[in-house]
Design a protein around this motif. Structure first.
Motif, PDB file in Angstrom:
ATOM      1  N   PHE A  44      13.304  57.654  -8.956  1.00  0.00           N
ATOM      2  CA  PHE A  44      14.435  58.574  -8.883  1.00  0.00           C
ATOM      3  C   PHE A  44      15.710  57.788  -8.591  1.00  0.00           C
ATOM      4  O   PHE A  44      15.673  56.748  -7.932  1.00  0.00           O
ATOM      5  N   GLY A  45      16.822  58.329  -9.055  1.00  0.00           N
ATOM      6  CA  GLY A  45      18.100  57.824  -8.600  1.00  0.00           C
ATOM      7  C   GLY A  45      18.349  58.303  -7.177  1.00  0.00           C
ATOM      8  O   GLY A  45      17.652  59.191  -6.677  1.00  0.00           O
ATOM      9  N   TRP A  71       9.346  59.502  -4.965  1.00  0.00           N
ATOM     10  CA  TRP A  71       8.039  59.785  -5.571  1.00  0.00           C
ATOM     11  C   TRP A  71       6.970  59.013  -4.819  1.00  0.00           C
ATOM     12  O   TRP A  71       7.103  57.816  -4.597  1.00  0.00           O
ATOM     13  N   ILE A  72       5.916  59.715  -4.439  1.00  0.00           N
ATOM     14  CA  ILE A  72       4.820  59.082  -3.694  1.00  0.00           C
ATOM     15  C   ILE A  72       3.713  58.641  -4.639  1.00  0.00           C
ATOM     16  O   ILE A  72       3.184  57.531  -4.542  1.00  0.00           O
ATOM     17  N   GLY A  73       3.350  59.518  -5.566  1.00  0.00           N
ATOM     18  CA  GLY A  73       2.299  59.182  -6.504  1.00  0.00           C
ATOM     19  C   GLY A  73       1.872  60.412  -7.268  1.00  0.00           C
ATOM     20  O   GLY A  73       2.343  61.526  -7.007  1.00  0.00           O
ATOM     21  N   HIS A  74       0.978  60.205  -8.239  1.00  0.00           N
ATOM     22  CA  HIS A  74       0.473  61.343  -8.987  1.00  0.00           C
ATOM     23  C   HIS A  74      -0.977  61.141  -9.353  1.00  0.00           C
ATOM     24  O   HIS A  74      -1.538  60.031  -9.254  1.00  0.00           O
ATOM     25  N   ILE A  75      -1.592  62.231  -9.791  1.00  0.00           N
ATOM     26  CA  ILE A  75      -2.977  62.200 -10.210  1.00  0.00           C
ATOM     27  C   ILE A  75      -3.121  63.038 -11.471  1.00  0.00           C
ATOM     28  O   ILE A  75      -2.472  64.080 -11.624  1.00  0.00           O
ATOM     29  N   TYR A  76      -3.945  62.545 -12.389  1.00  0.00           N
ATOM     30  CA  TYR A  76      -4.299  63.302 -13.572  1.00  0.00           C
ATOM     31  C   TYR A  76      -5.516  64.135 -13.222  1.00  0.00           C
ATOM     32  O   TYR A  76      -6.258  63.783 -12.290  1.00  0.00           O
ATOM     33  N   TYR A  77      -5.745  65.200 -13.948  1.00  0.00           N
ATOM     34  CA  TYR A  77      -6.850  66.086 -13.601  1.00  0.00           C
ATOM     35  C   TYR A  77      -8.201  65.352 -13.643  1.00  0.00           C
ATOM     36  O   TYR A  77      -9.145  65.731 -12.972  1.00  0.00           O
ATOM     37  N   ALA A 136      25.967  71.046  -6.012  1.00  0.00           N
ATOM     38  CA  ALA A 136      24.573  70.728  -5.706  1.00  0.00           C
ATOM     39  C   ALA A 136      24.400  69.216  -5.716  1.00  0.00           C
ATOM     40  O   ALA A 136      25.346  68.464  -5.984  1.00  0.00           O
ATOM     41  N   GLU A 137      23.182  68.784  -5.447  1.00  0.00           N
ATOM     42  CA  GLU A 137      22.803  67.376  -5.556  1.00  0.00           C
ATOM     43  C   GLU A 137      22.095  67.218  -6.900  1.00  0.00           C
ATOM     44  O   GLU A 137      21.280  68.067  -7.286  1.00  0.00           O
ATOM     45  N   TYR A 138      22.409  66.132  -7.601  1.00  0.00           N
ATOM     46  CA  TYR A 138      21.811  65.874  -8.908  1.00  0.00           C
ATOM     47  C   TYR A 138      21.080  64.542  -8.888  1.00  0.00           C
ATOM     48  O   TYR A 138      21.609  63.541  -8.378  1.00  0.00           O
ATOM     49  N   TYR A 139      19.869  64.540  -9.448  1.00  0.00           N
ATOM     50  CA  TYR A 139      19.034  63.343  -9.462  1.00  0.00           C
ATOM     51  C   TYR A 139      18.577  63.028 -10.883  1.00  0.00           C
ATOM     52  O   TYR A 139      18.214  63.937 -11.636  1.00  0.00           O
TER      53      TYR A 139
END
Lengths: 110, 121
Positions: free
Chosen positions: A101-102, B47-53, A85-88
């Motif tokens: 992320f890596g 990762w693009i971003g996140h939001i808290y509730y 698999a791919e691991y990150y």
């Protein structure tokens, strides 16, 4: 170019132990908790290791994580064909105020 | 069992705005960080971003000028808008549940199945 550096590939034979490294900096790995994900082809990633070395329920104890300074490692012992698999790796980066992320490591079971 | 489901157009024209929604079922949307993550074909996770509730957000600096993430707790959903898209935005887009604090937010324990968005005229 990823903030976290992983080797693009790793390999091993069934039963072997392999390790995958993840290198970062003081703003990410050096000061925060590391997470590891396994992504099988065509599927969403799955949480494999959390908070450096904890396994979610259902993850075999063949998988282990460690961290030292600004680097972290994922070890897989008793390698099995289904581990291909791919691991990150992933971590919070305080300087970026975001998750990084890596680049991912493709594990091949020979 | 927590489940996440992405929805939205699979094809977006260049320069237009990509809009996706993630519907959460099986648990409350409260008390967690909710992320959008994408994966271009044959490439790694981003990762693009996140939001808290509560509505508090953090974005990847690479997207900051183009991205908006919002939450509607009454509908148990959160959304992504990415403006001025180009072919480079073609990717599988995932929504995921993160941790309870920003520092724990990389703990993505539940993921949607992902939805492929293609940017093309």
């Amino acid at each position: 170019q990823s903030v976290l550096t992983q080797p693009p590939s790793a390999s091993g034979t069934p039963g072997q132990r392999v390790t995958i490294s993840c290198s970062g900096s003081s703003s990410n790995i050096g000061s925060n908790l590391i997470y590891w994900y396994q992504q099988l082809p065509g599927t969403a990633p799955k949480l494999l290791i959390y908070t450096n070395n904890q396994r979610p329920s259902g993850v075999p104890d063949r998988f282990s994580g460690s961290k030292s300074g600004t680097s972290a490692s994922l070890a897989i012992s008793g390698l099995r064909s289904e581990d291909e698999a791919e691991y990150y790796c992933a971590v919070w980066d305080g300087s970026l105020s975001g998750v990084v992320f890596g680049g991912g490591t493709k594990l091949t079971v020979l | 069992q927590v489940q996440l489901q992405e929805s939205g157009p699979g094809l977006v024209k260049p320069s237009e705005t990509l809009s996706l929604t993630c519907t959460v079922s099986g648990d409350s949307i409260s008390n967690y960080y909710w992320s959008w993550i994408r994966q271009p074909p044959g490439k790694g996770l981003e990762w693009i971003g996140h939001i808290y509730y509560s509505g508090s957000t953090n974005y990847n600096p690479s997207f900051k000028s183009r991205v908006t993430i919002s939450v509607d707790t009454s509908k148990h959903e959160f959304s992504l808008k990415l403006s001025s898209v180009t072919a480079a935005d073609t990717a599988v887009y995932y929504c995921a549940r993160g941790g309870l604090t920003p520092f724990l937010s990389p703990r993505f324990d539940y993921w949607g199945q992902g939805t492929l968005v293609t940017v093309s005229s």
